[in-house]
Design a protein around this motif. Sequence first.
Motif, mmCIF file in Angstrom:
data_model
loop_
_atom_site.group_PDB
_atom_site.id
_atom_site.type_symbol
_atom_site.label_atom_id
_atom_site.label_comp_id
_atom_site.label_asym_id
_atom_site.label_seq_id
_atom_site.Cartn_x
_atom_site.Cartn_y
_atom_site.Cartn_z
ATOM 1 N N VAL A 196 0.833 -1.202 0.000
ATOM 2 C CA VAL A 196 0.000 0.000 0.000
ATOM 3 C C VAL A 196 0.870 1.255 0.000
ATOM 4 C CG1 VAL A 196 -1.742 1.305 1.289
ATOM 5 C CG2 VAL A 196 -1.893 -1.196 1.149
ATOM 6 N N PHE A 197 1.972 1.214 0.729
ATOM 7 C CA PHE A 197 2.863 2.380 0.758
ATOM 8 C C PHE A 197 3.375 2.684 -0.652
ATOM 9 C CE2 PHE A 197 6.915 4.511 1.044
ATOM 10 C CZ PHE A 197 6.686 5.492 1.999
ATOM 11 N N ALA A 198 3.809 1.663 -1.380
ATOM 12 C CA ALA A 198 4.309 1.879 -2.744
ATOM 13 C C ALA A 198 3.211 2.441 -3.644
ATOM 14 C CB ALA A 198 4.853 0.572 -3.313
ATOM 15 N N ILE A 199 2.008 1.875 -3.558
ATOM 16 C CA ILE A 199 0.912 2.315 -4.426
ATOM 17 C C ILE A 199 0.477 3.734 -4.092
ATOM 18 C CG2 ILE A 199 -1.492 1.877 -5.084
ATOM 19 C CD1 ILE A 199 -0.940 -1.105 -4.628
ATOM 20 N N THR A 200 0.344 4.033 -2.803
ATOM 21 C CA THR A 200 -0.077 5.386 -2.414
ATOM 22 C C THR A 200 0.985 6.423 -2.760
ATOM 23 O OG1 THR A 200 0.718 4.961 -0.149
ATOM 24 C CG2 THR A 200 -1.642 4.646 -0.582
ATOM 25 N N THR A 201 2.249 6.044 -2.682
ATOM 26 C CA THR A 201 3.311 6.978 -3.086
ATOM 27 C C THR A 201 3.212 7.277 -4.576
ATOM 28 O OG1 THR A 201 4.799 6.174 -1.351
ATOM 29 C CG2 THR A 201 5.799 7.341 -3.196
ATOM 30 N N LYS A 202 3.004 6.238 -5.373
ATOM 31 C CA LYS A 202 2.836 6.420 -6.823
ATOM 32 C C LYS A 202 1.662 7.348 -7.117
ATOM 33 C CE LYS A 202 0.274 3.617 -8.925
ATOM 34 N NZ LYS A 202 -0.383 2.405 -9.483
ATOM 35 N N ASN A 203 0.519 7.080 -6.509
ATOM 36 C CA ASN A 203 -0.675 7.885 -6.770
ATOM 37 C C ASN A 203 -0.537 9.297 -6.216
ATOM 38 O OD1 ASN A 203 -2.034 5.842 -8.132
ATOM 39 N ND2 ASN A 203 -2.884 4.980 -6.252
ATOM 40 N N HIS A 204 0.139 9.422 -5.083
ATOM 41 C CA HIS A 204 0.373 10.747 -4.504
ATOM 42 C C HIS A 204 1.182 11.619 -5.456
ATOM 43 C CE1 HIS A 204 1.303 13.836 -1.546
ATOM 44 N NE2 HIS A 204 2.593 13.643 -1.757
ATOM 45 N N PRO A 259 9.282 12.683 -13.930
ATOM 46 C CA PRO A 259 9.366 11.256 -14.275
ATOM 47 C C PRO A 259 8.266 10.397 -13.667
ATOM 48 C CG PRO A 259 10.919 11.775 -12.527
ATOM 49 C CD PRO A 259 10.261 13.067 -12.904
ATOM 50 N N PHE A 260 7.320 11.007 -12.956
ATOM 51 C CA PHE A 260 6.334 10.212 -12.224
ATOM 52 C C PHE A 260 4.973 10.143 -12.912
ATOM 53 C CE2 PHE A 260 8.987 12.437 -8.919
ATOM 54 C CZ PHE A 260 9.840 11.378 -8.701
ATOM 55 N N GLY A 261 4.885 10.617 -14.144
ATOM 56 C CA GLY A 261 3.621 10.621 -14.854
ATOM 57 C C GLY A 261 3.285 9.277 -15.477
ATOM 58 N N THR A 262 2.420 9.323 -16.484
ATOM 59 C CA THR A 262 1.942 8.094 -17.126
ATOM 60 C C THR A 262 2.326 8.010 -18.599
ATOM 61 O OG1 THR A 262 -0.196 9.170 -17.585
ATOM 62 C CG2 THR A 262 -0.023 7.899 -15.547
ATOM 63 N N ASP A 263 3.213 8.907 -19.049
ATOM 64 C CA ASP A 263 3.663 8.845 -20.441
ATOM 65 C C ASP A 263 4.551 7.624 -20.660
ATOM 66 O OD1 ASP A 263 2.332 11.185 -21.128
ATOM 67 O OD2 ASP A 263 4.005 12.451 -20.502
ATOM 68 N N LYS A 264 4.732 7.269 -21.922
ATOM 69 C CA LYS A 264 5.541 6.100 -22.268
ATOM 70 C C LYS A 264 6.968 6.218 -21.762
ATOM 71 C CE LYS A 264 2.741 3.473 -24.788
ATOM 72 N NZ LYS A 264 2.491 2.037 -24.511
ATOM 73 N N ASN A 265 7.494 7.441 -21.732
ATOM 74 C CA ASN A 265 8.890 7.641 -21.366
ATOM 75 C C ASN A 265 9.085 7.964 -19.882
ATOM 76 O OD1 ASN A 265 10.005 7.292 -24.030
ATOM 77 N ND2 ASN A 265 9.141 9.271 -24.549
ATOM 78 N N ASP A 266 8.015 7.946 -19.105
ATOM 79 C CA ASP A 266 8.129 8.165 -17.662
ATOM 80 C C ASP A 266 8.537 6.873 -16.962
ATOM 81 O OD1 ASP A 266 7.486 10.879 -17.660
ATOM 82 O OD2 ASP A 266 5.337 10.465 -17.685
ATOM 83 N N LEU A 267 8.838 6.990 -15.684
ATOM 84 C CA LEU A 267 9.211 5.797 -14.919
ATOM 85 C C LEU A 267 8.044 4.816 -14.877
ATOM 86 C CD1 LEU A 267 11.053 7.428 -11.870
ATOM 87 C CD2 LEU A 267 12.095 6.169 -13.757
ATOM 88 N N PRO A 268 8.317 3.520 -15.005
ATOM 89 C CA PRO A 268 7.238 2.510 -14.976
ATOM 90 C C PRO A 268 6.775 2.224 -13.549
ATOM 91 C CG PRO A 268 9.360 1.428 -15.244
ATOM 92 C CD PRO A 268 9.644 2.911 -15.236
ATOM 93 N N LEU A 269 6.135 3.205 -12.935
ATOM 94 C CA LEU A 269 5.773 3.071 -11.515
ATOM 95 C C LEU A 269 4.728 1.984 -11.292
ATOM 96 C CD1 LEU A 269 5.669 6.785 -10.274
ATOM 97 C CD2 LEU A 269 7.581 5.179 -10.379
ATOM 98 N N ASP A 270 3.840 1.773 -12.255
ATOM 99 C CA ASP A 270 2.846 0.706 -12.106
ATOM 100 C C ASP A 270 3.537 -0.657 -12.019
ATOM 101 O OD1 ASP A 270 0.452 2.289 -12.187
ATOM 102 O OD2 ASP A 270 0.779 2.550 -14.335
ATOM 103 N N GLN A 271 4.512 -0.879 -12.890
ATOM 104 C CA GLN A 271 5.239 -2.149 -12.867
ATOM 105 C C GLN A 271 6.079 -2.291 -11.601
ATOM 106 O OE1 GLN A 271 4.845 -0.152 -15.404
ATOM 107 N NE2 GLN A 271 4.752 -1.235 -17.367
ATOM 108 N N ILE A 272 6.656 -1.173 -11.139
ATOM 109 C CA ILE A 272 7.451 -1.216 -9.908
ATOM 110 C C ILE A 272 6.574 -1.597 -8.724
ATOM 111 C CG2 ILE A 272 8.755 0.198 -8.268
ATOM 112 C CD1 ILE A 272 9.879 1.751 -10.657
ATOM 113 N N CYS A 273 5.370 -1.026 -8.655
ATOM 114 C CA CYS A 273 4.443 -1.359 -7.560
ATOM 115 C C CYS A 273 3.992 -2.819 -7.651
ATOM 116 C CB CYS A 273 3.238 -0.422 -7.588
ATOM 117 S SG CYS A 273 3.628 1.277 -7.101
ATOM 118 N N GLN A 274 3.781 -3.298 -8.866
ATOM 119 C CA GLN A 274 3.429 -4.708 -9.041
ATOM 120 C C GLN A 274 4.563 -5.615 -8.581
ATOM 121 O OE1 GLN A 274 2.330 -5.173 -13.154
ATOM 122 N NE2 GLN A 274 0.556 -3.827 -12.985
ATOM 123 N N THR A 275 5.796 -5.198 -8.843
ATOM 124 C CA THR A 275 6.955 -5.972 -8.394
ATOM 125 C C THR A 275 7.023 -6.013 -6.871
ATOM 126 O OG1 THR A 275 8.214 -5.398 -10.379
ATOM 127 C CG2 THR A 275 9.472 -6.118 -8.455
#
Length: 298
Positions: free
Chosen positions: A126-134, A268-284
């Motif tokens: 939850v911490f990882a996901i909330t940080t991403k969304n924050h 780098p925290f957005g949702t563009d193709k060239n931004d960090l893959p935060l969704d995949q990082i949270c899944q990991t």
Amino acid sequence: MKFNNFRIKRKSWFRALFNLNSSILPVVWEKAVFFGVLSFFVCFANHFGYSIAKPALTGLIPTIVLSLLLAFRTNSANDRFWEGRKLWGMIVNTLRNLAWQIWVNVREITPDDKQRKIQNLKLLTVFAITTKNHLRGKIGEEEIKPFLSDYHYHHLKTSQHLPLQVAAYLGEYLYKESQQKNLNQYQLSSMQELINILIDMVGGCERILKTPIPYSYSIHLRQLLFLYCVLLPFQCVDQLKWGTIPFVIILAYVLYGIEAIALEIENPFGTDKNDLPLDQICQTVNQNIQDFIMNQNR
């Protein structure tokens, strides 16, 4: 085997030339076409004898000045991107370390102790996901709901800073376990230090997010880019003739492409193709926590 790998790399390289999903072409093609049309009219006038060629304009905006400005802009954005990646790498590693320490150090006297431990391990996801969304300016209630108890879920909905609140839940859990003698003071201090590191990493990400490149600098660079590309056909038409058109289109694409890439990766925290893959990082992170719980339950 090596020959097959070579063929795969060649195909990947060739396919990348026509990959528009991550390309900057959709962002800058209109600008390149605009300057191409301008170049056409300059070439048209020059072809019919109008004295429109002005090679002296070359010194108006020295190429080296524009190159230095673009290099500074790109390097600044690139530094922000990699700093964001390093901060998220530290978040992932710290969450893994904290999960290990909680599982190993917190004693289980009753079955409820183990269930509480598992529930609080899920808080790491939850911490990882909330940080991403924050960082993206979202709440993401449905995304975190499966990992939370009803009490935590309803309480988080009213929180203004979700990652900080999740960190508070973890700290509260560890303190209570210490009070019940399931955790000694040295272990508690070690795990509290990891929580402090997580909070510091969130603060580092917020620093990147809330400190953009000065807007006046971006405006100044765009003005110089526009002026340079407008004057370019007048500088080249005497030597390149009709070849000025593709030359200006290609150069405008290159210059505006560099500026557009810098603009895209400076946050780098957005949702563009060239931004960090935060969704995949949270899944990991979630997969690591789930694997850890399952392995320890065997």
